[in-house]
Design an enzyme around this catalytic site. Structure first.
Site, PDB file in Angstrom:
ATOM      1  N   ASN A 108      58.430  -3.927  73.067  1.00 49.25           N
ATOM      2  CA  ASN A 108      58.150  -3.239  71.803  1.00 49.25           C
ATOM      3  C   ASN A 108      59.323  -2.325  71.472  1.00 49.25           C
ATOM      4  OD1 ASN A 108      56.557  -2.114  69.594  1.00 49.25           O
ATOM      5  ND2 ASN A 108      56.307  -0.294  70.881  1.00 49.25           N
ATOM      6  N   HIS A 110      60.257   1.150  69.583  1.00 50.05           N
ATOM      7  CA  HIS A 110      59.616   2.363  69.076  1.00 50.05           C
ATOM      8  C   HIS A 110      60.697   3.295  68.515  1.00 50.05           C
ATOM      9  CE1 HIS A 110      56.543   5.396  68.647  1.00 50.05           C
ATOM     10  NE2 HIS A 110      57.441   6.256  69.099  1.00 50.05           N
ATOM     11  N   GLU A 181      67.674   0.881  66.535  1.00 54.66           N
ATOM     12  CA  GLU A 181      66.702  -0.211  66.706  1.00 54.66           C
ATOM     13  C   GLU A 181      67.338  -1.595  66.609  1.00 54.66           C
ATOM     14  OE1 GLU A 181      62.926   0.166  64.615  1.00 54.66           O
ATOM     15  OE2 GLU A 181      63.390   2.249  64.200  1.00 54.66           O
TER      16      GLU A 181
HETATM   17  C1  GAR Z   1      60.344   0.182  62.887  1.00 52.94           C
HETATM   18  O1  GAR Z   1      60.943   1.431  62.646  1.00 52.94           O
HETATM   19  C2  GAR Z   1      59.694   0.164  64.250  1.00 52.94           C
HETATM   20  O2  GAR Z   1      60.390   0.881  65.225  1.00 52.94           O
HETATM   21  C3  GAR Z   1      58.386   0.840  63.950  1.00 52.94           C
HETATM   22  O3  GAR Z   1      57.998   0.305  62.688  1.00 52.94           O
HETATM   23  C4  GAR Z   1      59.171  -0.036  61.944  1.00 52.94           C
HETATM   24  C5  GAR Z   1      59.068  -1.465  61.480  1.00 52.94           C
HETATM   25  O4  GAR Z   1      60.103  -1.828  60.612  1.00 52.94           O
HETATM   26  N1  GAR Z   1      57.424   0.599  64.979  1.00 52.94           N
HETATM   27  C6  GAR Z   1      56.561   1.518  65.413  1.00 52.94           C
HETATM   28  O5  GAR Z   1      56.450   2.613  64.937  1.00 52.94           O
HETATM   29  C7  GAR Z   1      55.689   1.058  66.587  1.00 52.94           C
HETATM   30  N2  GAR Z   1      55.030   2.170  67.183  1.00 52.94           N
HETATM   31  P1  GAR Z   1      60.514  -3.320  60.334  1.00 52.94           P
HETATM   32  O6  GAR Z   1      59.245  -4.071  59.895  1.00 52.94           O
HETATM   33  O7  GAR Z   1      61.489  -3.234  59.202  1.00 52.94           O
HETATM   34  O8  GAR Z   1      61.115  -3.904  61.577  1.00 52.94           O
END
Ligand code: GAR
Length: 200
Positions: A108, A110, A181
């Site tokens: 995952n 985060h 990320e």
């Molecule tokens: C990302 O920032 C990811 O890290 C976060 O949601 C976003 C999804 O963006 N995830 C979380 O918060 C999980 N706890 P994306 O759909 O553009 O990849």
């Protein structure tokens, strides 16, 4: 090549980073076999279709029970003979039995430096709002192995990102995605596929 399933719920910029990493040679030990969304109509599905990747909507709203939802998801992944499950902005917490079935094979991303700003209730923009509220000067992103404890599994990679004085949650979210990320998620996926390949 290990078979990767990417699980999404929204825009899919992390999915795009994985697609791009496979095209540019950052990921060489695995291929994205399927993209599964917990919501219909999200942009991540269009990204997958554009890249010629099979998609599937496993709608969370159609299931009242997380156990049944997770069991069905497991069935789909087993049918596809998936080796690695990547949660890329997947906003549904899965049942413990799912984590057990894919033990050590779910990762995952985060959007904070775990153990800060993580756990139940910390997702998406909320993470960055809390980081700004606390006044941290450094934040970042983490890729970890998924275990039944929310955001509590072993950490694979982290990358720090500077918080700027005039940041809003939105500008901070964007910088954390771009600088951290999208860099560490593909690297971690490759790391794990490679080690799964070496073990098989
Ligand atoms: C990302 O920032 C990811 O890290 C976060 O949601 C976003 C999804 O963006 N995830 C979380 O918060 C999980 N706890 P994306 O759909 O553009 O990849």
């Amino acid at each position: 090549m290990k078979k990767i399933a990417v699980l999404v719920s929204g825009g899919g910029t992390n999915l795009q980073a994985l697609i791009d990493a496979a095209a540019s040679g950052v990921i060489t030990s695995g291929e994205i076999s399927i993209v599964i969304s917990s919501k219909p109509g999200v942009f991540a599905l269009s990204r997958a279709e554009k890249a010629g990747i099979k998609t599937y909507v496993h709608n969370r709203k159609e299931y009242s029970d997380v156990r049944i939802y997770s069991d069905k998801l497991e069935e789909i992944l087993q049918e596809e003979a998936i080796d690695l499950v990547v949660l890329a902005g997947f906003m549904t917490v899965l049942d413990d039995s799912f984590c057990e079935s894919f033990k050590g094979r779910i990762i995952n991303v985060h959007p904070s430096l775990i153990p800060s700003f993580c756990g139940v209730g910390y997702y998406g923009l909320k993470v960055h709002e809390e980081a700004l509220k606390r006044g941290v000067k450094i934040t970042g992103a983490t890729v970890h192995i998924v275990t039944p404890e929310c955001d509590g599994g072993p950490i694979l990679l982290q990358k720090a990102v500077e918080v700027k004085e005039d940041d809003t949650a939105e500008t901070l979210q964007k910088r954390v995605m771009e600088e951290a990320e999208w860099v560490i998620l593909p690297r971690a996926a490759e790391m794990l596929c490679k080690s799964l390949e070496e073990r098989s």
